[in-house]
Scaffold this active site. Structure first.
Site, PDB file in Angstrom:
ATOM      1  N   SER A   1       0.850  -1.188   0.000  1.00  0.00           N
ATOM      2  CA  SER A   1       0.000   0.000   0.000  1.00  0.00           C
ATOM      3  C   SER A   1       0.885   1.237   0.000  1.00  0.00           C
ATOM      4  CB  SER A   1      -0.927   0.008   1.224  1.00  0.00           C
ATOM      5  OG  SER A   1      -0.184   0.250   2.405  1.00  0.00           O
ATOM      6  N   CYS A   2       0.269   2.360  -0.332  1.00  0.00           N
ATOM      7  CA  CYS A   2       0.956   3.649  -0.282  1.00  0.00           C
ATOM      8  C   CYS A   2      -0.106   4.702   0.009  1.00  0.00           C
ATOM      9  CB  CYS A   2       1.719   3.918  -1.581  1.00  0.00           C
ATOM     10  SG  CYS A   2       0.699   3.982  -3.062  1.00  0.00           S
ATOM     11  N   LEU A   3       0.015   5.875  -0.544  1.00  0.00           N
ATOM     12  CA  LEU A   3      -0.980   6.919  -0.305  1.00  0.00           C
ATOM     13  C   LEU A   3      -2.226   6.700  -1.144  1.00  0.00           C
ATOM     14  CD1 LEU A   3      -1.612   9.569   1.190  1.00  0.00           C
ATOM     15  CD2 LEU A   3      -0.661  10.777  -0.778  1.00  0.00           C
TER      16      LEU A   3
END
Length: 159
Positions: A115-117
């Site tokens: 995941s990231c932003l």
């Protein structure tokens, strides 16, 4: 085309015919890479991720920079490995991985979710992981933005 007038037709065709073929080949490779990336990047929904985290059957890797996590927050249960470090981290020996990330290094058969932003960097991380043999790597496309929105909504509803 001044060059065409200076060169005999056969020479011009040999030079530019092969250049045109090479350019077509590069465009073909680009399409193949795009298709490869969209085929291998399996998305996980918010609810799927929530259930996977409860089951403890995945390792959730947040590929944002540490300052982003400190400033905005993180999904509970995730570990932070910035995108630029993912390839090296997944190739570390288990002792060094444990020392640096305070977690057991995943095996190539473990389920990983990145995941990231908002899903851009995590998709790149999945491609890196799969290229290293982590074939069960998945992608939480909604990222921190979606997670935080759903969590806030659930808290307001009292869930």
């Amino acid at each position: 085309m001044v060059l065409q007038r200076l060169l005999p037709w056969s020479t011009f065709r040999t030079i530019f015919g092969s250049a045109e073929a090479a350019l077509w080949g590069l465009k073909s490779i680009k399409r193949s890479c795009h298709n490869f990336c969209t085929t291998i990047c399996q998305d996980v929904t918010y609810m799927e991720l929530k259930n996977l985290l409860k089951s403890k059957k995945i390792m959730l890797i947040d590929v944002r920079e540490p300052w982003e996590i400190h400033e905005y927050g993180k999904i509970p249960g995730s570990i932070n490995i910035p995108l630029d470090d993912v390839g090296d981290a997944l190739q570390m020996n288990p002792k060094d991985f444990k020392e640096k990330y305070k977690e057991i290094k995943p095996s190539k058969s473990d389920n990983l979710v990145f995941s990231c932003l908002a899903g851009v960097r995590s998709k790149k991380a999945v491609v890196t992981a799969i290229s290293l043999g982590f074939n069960s790597a998945q992608h939480y496309a909604g990222g921190w933005k979606e997670w935080a929105t759903y969590e806030l909504s659930e808290k307001k509803q009292g869930n």
